[in-house]
Design a protein around this motif. Structure first.
Motif, PDB file in Angstrom:
ATOM      1  N   MET A   1       0.886  -1.370   0.079  1.00 13.03           N
ATOM      2  CA  MET A   1      -0.052   0.046   0.057  1.00 13.03           C
ATOM      3  C   MET A   1       0.835   1.228  -0.033  1.00 13.03           C
ATOM      4  N   LYS A   2       0.694   2.202  -0.656  1.00 13.70           N
ATOM      5  CA  LYS A   2       1.345   3.449  -0.884  1.00 13.70           C
ATOM      6  C   LYS A   2       1.421   4.220   0.458  1.00 13.70           C
ATOM      7  N   GLU A   3       2.194   5.002   0.528  1.00 17.18           N
ATOM      8  CA  GLU A   3       2.325   5.917   1.877  1.00 17.18           C
ATOM      9  C   GLU A   3       1.237   6.967   1.597  1.00 17.18           C
ATOM     10  N   PRO A   4       0.586   7.473   2.712  1.00 17.07           N
ATOM     11  CA  PRO A   4      -0.250   8.392   2.663  1.00 17.07           C
ATOM     12  C   PRO A   4       0.160   9.702   2.058  1.00 17.07           C
ATOM     13  N   LYS A   5       1.416  10.124   2.242  1.00 16.19           N
ATOM     14  CA  LYS A   5       1.810  11.369   1.323  1.00 16.19           C
ATOM     15  C   LYS A   5       1.858  11.129  -0.160  1.00 16.19           C
ATOM     16  N   GLU A   6       2.168  10.132  -0.564  1.00 13.77           N
ATOM     17  CA  GLU A   6       2.358   9.784  -1.887  1.00 13.77           C
ATOM     18  C   GLU A   6       0.793   9.648  -2.322  1.00 13.77           C
ATOM     19  N   GLN A   7      -0.065   9.123  -1.930  1.00 14.55           N
ATOM     20  CA  GLN A   7      -1.632   9.207  -2.311  1.00 14.55           C
ATOM     21  C   GLN A   7      -1.914  10.442  -2.577  1.00 14.55           C
ATOM     22  N   TYR A   8      -1.782  11.219  -1.373  1.00 11.50           N
ATOM     23  CA  TYR A   8      -2.461  12.543  -1.429  1.00 11.50           C
ATOM     24  C   TYR A   8      -1.777  13.439  -2.456  1.00 11.50           C
ATOM     25  N   GLU A   9      -0.355  13.435  -2.715  1.00 10.13           N
ATOM     26  CA  GLU A   9       0.319  14.148  -3.738  1.00 10.13           C
ATOM     27  C   GLU A   9      -0.272  13.718  -5.231  1.00 10.13           C
ATOM     28  N   LYS A  10      -0.506  12.350  -5.282  1.00  8.52           N
ATOM     29  CA  LYS A  10      -0.813  11.864  -6.455  1.00  8.52           C
ATOM     30  C   LYS A  10      -2.155  12.382  -7.224  1.00  8.52           C
ATOM     31  N   ARG A  11      -3.057  12.194  -5.998  1.00  8.55           N
ATOM     32  CA  ARG A  11      -4.474  12.643  -6.096  1.00  8.55           C
ATOM     33  C   ARG A  11      -4.432  14.206  -6.588  1.00  8.55           C
ATOM     34  N   LYS A  12      -3.756  14.980  -5.811  1.00  9.87           N
ATOM     35  CA  LYS A  12      -3.949  16.423  -5.873  1.00  9.87           C
ATOM     36  C   LYS A  12      -3.327  16.844  -7.265  1.00  9.87           C
ATOM     37  N   THR A  13      -2.217  16.031  -7.662  1.00 13.95           N
ATOM     38  CA  THR A  13      -1.904  16.503  -8.892  1.00 13.95           C
ATOM     39  C   THR A  13      -2.967  16.221 -10.046  1.00 13.95           C
ATOM     40  N   TYR A  14      -3.580  14.865  -9.915  1.00 14.84           N
ATOM     41  CA  TYR A  14      -4.618  14.582 -10.976  1.00 14.84           C
ATOM     42  C   TYR A  14      -5.488  15.757 -10.926  1.00 14.84           C
ATOM     43  N   TYR A  15      -6.003  16.227  -9.790  1.00 12.81           N
ATOM     44  CA  TYR A  15      -7.139  17.051  -9.591  1.00 12.81           C
ATOM     45  C   TYR A  15      -6.762  18.471 -10.255  1.00 12.81           C
ATOM     46  N   ARG A  16      -5.618  19.020 -10.068  1.00 14.85           N
ATOM     47  CA  ARG A  16      -5.032  20.135 -10.634  1.00 14.85           C
ATOM     48  C   ARG A  16      -4.843  19.980 -12.150  1.00 14.85           C
ATOM     49  N   ARG A  17      -4.651  18.919 -12.663  1.00 16.29           N
ATOM     50  CA  ARG A  17      -4.713  18.832 -14.096  1.00 16.29           C
ATOM     51  C   ARG A  17      -6.009  18.632 -14.805  1.00 16.29           C
ATOM     52  N   ARG A  18      -6.674  18.271 -14.035  1.00 17.75           N
ATOM     53  CA  ARG A  18      -8.180  18.308 -14.451  1.00 17.75           C
ATOM     54  C   ARG A  18      -8.781  19.677 -14.326  1.00 17.75           C
ATOM     55  N   LEU A  19      -8.334  20.400 -13.425  1.00 12.53           N
ATOM     56  CA  LEU A  19      -8.977  21.841 -13.367  1.00 12.53           C
ATOM     57  C   LEU A  19      -8.412  22.661 -14.193  1.00 12.53           C
ATOM     58  N   GLU A  20      -7.066  22.506 -14.629  1.00 15.01           N
ATOM     59  CA  GLU A  20      -6.408  23.458 -15.840  1.00 15.01           C
ATOM     60  C   GLU A  20      -7.071  22.869 -17.095  1.00 15.01           C
ATOM     61  N   LYS A  21      -7.449  21.754 -17.297  1.00 20.69           N
ATOM     62  CA  LYS A  21      -8.096  21.366 -18.374  1.00 20.69           C
ATOM     63  C   LYS A  21      -9.548  21.670 -18.455  1.00 20.69           C
ATOM     64  N   LEU A  22     -10.126  21.761 -17.357  1.00 22.93           N
ATOM     65  CA  LEU A  22     -11.791  22.425 -17.478  1.00 22.93           C
ATOM     66  C   LEU A  22     -11.645  23.822 -17.642  1.00 22.93           C
ATOM     67  N   THR A  23     -10.614  24.637 -17.117  1.00 30.07           N
ATOM     68  CA  THR A  23     -10.515  26.105 -17.121  1.00 30.07           C
ATOM     69  C   THR A  23     -10.467  26.413 -18.637  1.00 30.07           C
ATOM     70  N   ARG A  24      -9.459  25.575 -19.182  1.00 30.37           N
ATOM     71  CA  ARG A  24      -9.127  25.720 -20.809  1.00 30.37           C
ATOM     72  C   ARG A  24     -10.527  25.462 -21.524  1.00 30.37           C
TER      73      ARG A  24
END
Length: 602
Positions: free
Chosen positions: A1-24
């Motif tokens: 199982m991934k470490e909590p910090k790794e999971q949080y950072e991965k999902r935060k990055t995923y949603y940041r990219r989705r936000l950027e795409k949606l904004t465009r």
């Protein structure tokens, strides 16, 4: 199982990219919408000026339809963008919590502080830097209250705690679901106020609106009136008096029984909350869980016909949308023509009769889920912490490598307390860790009773009523000195110890408001009395003379201590608990460090 910090950072990055795409996408759609409007208007004008009116009319219709579709699409994307933004912020907050920056979180639970509570003030349960501020993700009014109750009113049954432990562990493994559940609660722009008004409103219904004659009349009258009105407008066979009489009758009906305004306004007032409840319940009811406690919660969400709660609340939410336009001046005409208020009342009273009594239970289920989710954060962020074993037998507390959950880099200690040797006397010099140890045991007990993991490799405890006397202060409003306030708290502890309830107490430097001789004598009498009553607890003190109690009590009272050491004329602490009475003192050294000339004092 991934470490909590790794999971949080991965999902935060995923949603940041989705936000950027949606904004465009939203920006491009805004340009397309403007271009569609301008081109459509230009072509429509061109066709009319060139005597091609049919094409011009067609272009107007096409432009309006296209523009409306683009507006709806744009609104849907904006709603989606807001939801993704909230998810992004959830993971950002999770990283801040994991990084020790949770003391900046806005919800400190300050409104729950209660100086009269038996332990919450001393153990930092609420307020700045508190346990509540560290873990809470509850956003609904009832959710915050339920978390407060769990942290201050431990359940009396061991089996309840074990079921909650299982539920918390399962929720901890469902990170994505927990964050989406939280996101639903955060989508509202206004605070979610107490639902008591609408819960009480939902419990009672006006049966007069559900009578068959009333329903038939409310449905038939508008049809008859509108039919006469259309016949008058389209033919000459109907007199104007027919629709006028119908409208007059409907107007009189609407302005009779104005008490229904209170019912309709109640639904409108809680429109946002109802929508949030619907979304949160839908998230829960559409998810399969294995924990018995979660399955029990889900079973309690069905109405009397076995339909899911979120579908029932969705009906109420739809009714709230229908009521929302009542304040519009133009709506008055529609209201009179269709008896809109009466139609809404029939639907509302029908909903209340069928589902109203369940609303409070559904809201409580949401609150319980928010509480479990908040506690699941501990299990998620600290998988190395132990799940406590709650026993129903003899009074006992045992801990291996136990630390304070709110202290970053806390030093851990082992601890064993049993009924026959259940009072620990903790001595040591200033700042050596005595008070922190007391709070460490207390706050871990609170977490254990809440069903959460504790900051220990292993932890076992019985069920206790927790009492503390650590931060007693003056109450000027009640004209109570700190010493008298301390006596009142101690009286409460002694009275509880004399009952059959098992209590656990934490006393920090008791009777410090009096002279040393009385303090020593009073503390000795109190500790003996608590030991005789079979209470379990810990007492920190500077009075080394109290160490004689271990011998006098036949080791029912045991001595432990902290010590300091000096390196290069600097004081250091290792914060490790050791057996026996303290043999070191550092008060004069600390006075010297403060810039006071010790030699002159002596």
């Amino acid at each position: 199982m991934k470490e909590p910090k790794e999971q949080y950072e991965k999902r935060k990055t995923y949603y940041r990219r989705r936000l950027e795409k949606l904004t465009r996408t939203i920006n491009r759609l805004s340009n397309v919408r403007l271009l569609t409007f301008l081109v459509g208007c230009g072509l429509a004008v061109f066709f009319y000026m060139t005597q091609r009116s049919s094409l011009g009319l067609g272009m107007v219709i096409f432009t309006v339809a296209s523009f409306a579709a683009l507006v709806l699409w744009h609104q849907n994307l904006k709603t989606r963008q807001n939801y993704i933004q909230v998810l992004y912020e959830n993971y950002d907050q999770a990283l801040s919590r994991l990084g020790g920056e949770w003391r900046n979180f806005s919800d400190t639970g300050e409104d729950f502080k209660d100086p009269t509570h038996s332990y919450s003030e001393d153990l930092d349960i609420f307020g700045l830097g508190s346990l509540f501020q560290w873990i809470t993700t509850a956003k609904t009014f009832r959710g915050r209250e339920t978390l407060k109750e769990v942290l201050t009113q431990p359940p009396g049954e061991v089996e309840i705690i074990r079921k909650k432990q299982e539920a918390i562990q399962e929720l901890a493994r469902n990170l994505a679901w927990r964050q989406r559940f939280l996101a639903e609660a955060r989508m509202t722009k206004r605070p979610l106020n107490s639902p008591e008004t609408i819960i009480e409103w939902a419990k009672s219904y006006d049966a007069s609106y559900l009578r068959l004659g009333v329903v038939i009349l409310a449905r038939a009258l508008p049809i008859i009136t509108i039919t006469f009105l259309l016949m008058y407008l389209l033919t000459s066979s109907v007199s104007v008096w027919y629709p006028l009489v119908g409208l007059a009758i409907q107007t009189i009906i609407l302005f009779l029984g104005r008490e229904r305004d209170k019912t309709l306004n109640a639904v409108y007032t809680y429109k946002d909350s109802i929508k949030i409840y619907e979304k949160m319940l839908e998230r829960f009811e559409k998810r399969n869980f294995q924990a018995e406690h979660l399955q029990t919660l889900k079973k309690g969400l069905r109405d009397r016909d076995g339909k899911p709660a979120f579908e029932q609340i969705r009906k109420l939410s739809s009714l709230a949308d229908l009521i929302a336009n009542r304040g519009n001046a133009m709506f008055l005409i529609i209201n009179i023509l269709t008896l809109w208020d009466i139609q809404c009342m029939i639907s509302l009273e029908s909903w209340k009769e069928k589902s109203g009594r369940s609303l409070g239970r559904w809201v409580d289920t949401i609150a319980e889920l928010e509480t479990l989710n908040s506690l699941a954060i501990i299990a998620m962020d600290h998988p190395e912490w132990g799940v406590p074993e709650i026993t129903s037998g003899n009074s006992v507390i045992t801990a291996v490598n136990m630390g304070h959950p709110l202290v970053r880099g806390a030093v851990c200690n082992d601890l064993t307390m049993e009924k026959n040797s259940g009072i620990l006397l903790i001595t040591g010099s200033n700042m050596s860790g005595k008070s922190t140890l007391l709070r460490t045991v207390g706050i871990n007990l609170v977490l254990a009773y809440a069903g959460a993991p504790v900051f220990a490799q292993q932890f076992s405890c019985s069920m206790f009523q927790i009492y503390t006397c650590m931060r007693v202060s003056d109450n000027l409003g009640e004209s109570i000195s700190s010493f008298y306030a301390e006596l009142l708290r101690i009286k409460q502890i002694v009275s509880s110890a004399k009952t059959e309830r098992k209590i656990f107490f934490l006393l920090d430097e008791i009777f410090k408001g009096t002279n040393s001789q009385d303090r020593h004598a009073g503390a000795k009498v109190l500790i003996r009395q608590l030991s005789k009553a079979g209470a379990i607890g810990m007492v920190s003190t500077h009075d080394l003379e109290l160490g004689d109690l271990e011998r006098e009590s036949d080791r029912k009272i045991r001595n432990y201590h902290f010590r300091e050491y000096y390196t290069n004329d600097e004081i250091h602490f290792d914060y490790k608990l050791r057996r026996g009475i303290s043999t070191t003192r550092n008060a004069m050294y600390l006075i010297k460090m403060a810039g006071i000339d010790v030699d002159e004092m002596l």
